[in-house]
Design a protein around this motif. Structure first.
Motif, PDB file in Angstrom:
ATOM      1  N   PHE A 191      -6.613 -36.753   2.691  1.00 32.89           N
ATOM      2  CA  PHE A 191      -7.909 -37.447   2.676  1.00 32.89           C
ATOM      3  C   PHE A 191      -8.792 -36.978   1.519  1.00 32.89           C
ATOM      4  O   PHE A 191      -9.528 -37.778   0.937  1.00 32.89           O
ATOM      5  N   LEU A 251      -7.452 -38.855  -1.436  1.00 32.24           N
ATOM      6  CA  LEU A 251      -7.799 -40.276  -1.332  1.00 32.24           C
ATOM      7  C   LEU A 251      -9.281 -40.500  -1.655  1.00 32.24           C
ATOM      8  O   LEU A 251      -9.644 -41.439  -2.366  1.00 32.24           O
ATOM      9  N   TYR A 309      -9.806 -40.165  11.152  1.00 30.88           N
ATOM     10  CA  TYR A 309      -8.803 -40.635  10.182  1.00 30.88           C
ATOM     11  C   TYR A 309      -8.975 -42.133   9.927  1.00 30.88           C
ATOM     12  O   TYR A 309      -8.967 -42.589   8.786  1.00 30.88           O
ATOM     13  N   ALA A 317     -10.101 -43.711   6.431  1.00 29.57           N
ATOM     14  CA  ALA A 317      -9.092 -44.529   5.733  1.00 29.57           C
ATOM     15  C   ALA A 317      -9.687 -45.904   5.410  1.00 29.57           C
ATOM     16  O   ALA A 317      -9.496 -46.450   4.310  1.00 29.57           O
ATOM     17  N   VAL A 375     -12.141 -45.548   2.575  1.00 28.16           N
ATOM     18  CA  VAL A 375     -11.416 -45.424   1.300  1.00 28.16           C
ATOM     19  C   VAL A 375     -10.975 -46.814   0.818  1.00 28.16           C
ATOM     20  O   VAL A 375     -11.148 -47.169  -0.350  1.00 28.16           O
ATOM     21  N   LEU A 376     -10.453 -47.613   1.738  1.00 31.14           N
ATOM     22  CA  LEU A 376     -10.009 -48.962   1.387  1.00 31.14           C
ATOM     23  C   LEU A 376     -11.178 -49.800   0.843  1.00 31.14           C
ATOM     24  O   LEU A 376     -11.062 -50.488  -0.176  1.00 31.14           O
TER      25      LEU A 376
END
Ligand code: HEM
Length: 241
Positions: A5, A8, A188, A192, A195-196
């Motif tokens: 992470f 990322l 998470y 995630a 981040v996307l």
């Protein structure tokens, strides 16, 4: 997971900042050859600044054109703004007084954001002419934002996460001194999805956020009688002839 992470988030931040800088530079260099403010328009620069402020803060032109879309759109964006301000507490230490003060309002903002998104998404199914022009990416952007809001709200109301550890992780990223991310499925999922969002932002319709400031129909003063409007490339042609 911490290393994954952390990497990322570094990559996504670089893509977001670099991508946005590139797109904004592109917008800023695009010539506006015509004087085309949507009238009635202000006749001075300060009037234009005030018009832009009303547009950014209250979505004035959308309010005039469609009250339903305005209501859901404004609810979502105002909620998002407050949620983002509320998240600042993960990035600064110590937390200033004003940031502590807005925290309780931010909680309701999460629900406002989700409600606004749900309304905007329903519109893409329920209004036939909007359904007809909706592309998969229109739906996916709404789903992505809604999923971020729902995983965030779930961390607050369904299964509490260790927010102190999340803050240590984020401050660790900023100081390049990594601390472990809590091993929690919702954290998470939330990160995630964030981040996307950061990765697709500079290539998506969400660019309307910086794009608004470059819209000639909004950022021009209605002064073609007082001042001749000349795009830089046209000025060059004038000078040559
Ligand atoms: C690195 C970035 C982010 C981190 C570390 C993060 C972390 C968190 C955490 C730990 C919570 C639970 C708060 C609590 O229990 O009090 C939360 C809630 C939430 N997050 Fe995020 N988040 C991030 C980015 C975002 C973004 C970009 C959005 C929106 C697009 C967002 C939307 C929400 C919402 C709506 C909630 C629920 C309301 C609230 O508690 O403010 N988050 N987030």
């Amino acid at each position: 997971m911490t290393a994954l992470f952390a990497t990322l988030l570094y990559v996504a931040t670089a893509v977001l900042v670099g991508g946005l800088a590139y797109r904004i530079r592109d917008y800023a260099r695009t010539p506006a050859p015509l004087k085309i403010p949507t009238t009635p328009a202000p006749v001075t620069r300060s009037g234009v600044a005030l018009r832009m402020l009303r547009e950014v803060a209250f979505f004035e032109s959308l309010f005039r054109s469609n009250l339903w879309i305005w209501a859901f759109g404004w609810l979502f964006h105002a909620g998002l703004a407050l949620v983002l301000v509320r998240h600042l507490r993960y990035f600064v230490e110590p937390v200033p007084g004003w940031l502590a003060f807005v925290q309780p309002f931010g909680v309701y903002a999460g629900f406002a954001m989700a409600a606004g998104l749900a309304g905007l998404w329903a519109r893409r199914f329920l209004v036939p002419r909007v359904r007809y022009i909706s592309t998969p990416s229109d739906h996916l952007m709404l789903v992505l934002l809604l999923a971020i809001a729902l995983t965030g709200l779930a961390m607050k109301y369904v299964a509490h996460t260790d927010v102190v550890a999340v803050k240590a992780f984020i401050l660790g990223l900023l100081l390049f001194d990594w601390h472990p991310l809590p091993a929690d499925g919702l954290v998470y999922a939330h990160l995630a999805l964030v981040v996307l969002l950061m990765l697709v932002f500079p290539f998506s319709k969400l660019l309307h956020a910086p794009g608004l400031f470059f819209s000639p129909s909004r950022n021009q003063a209605d002064d073609p009688r007082e001042r001749r409007h000349l795009a830089p490339w046209a000025a060059k042609l004038d000078a040559e002839n």
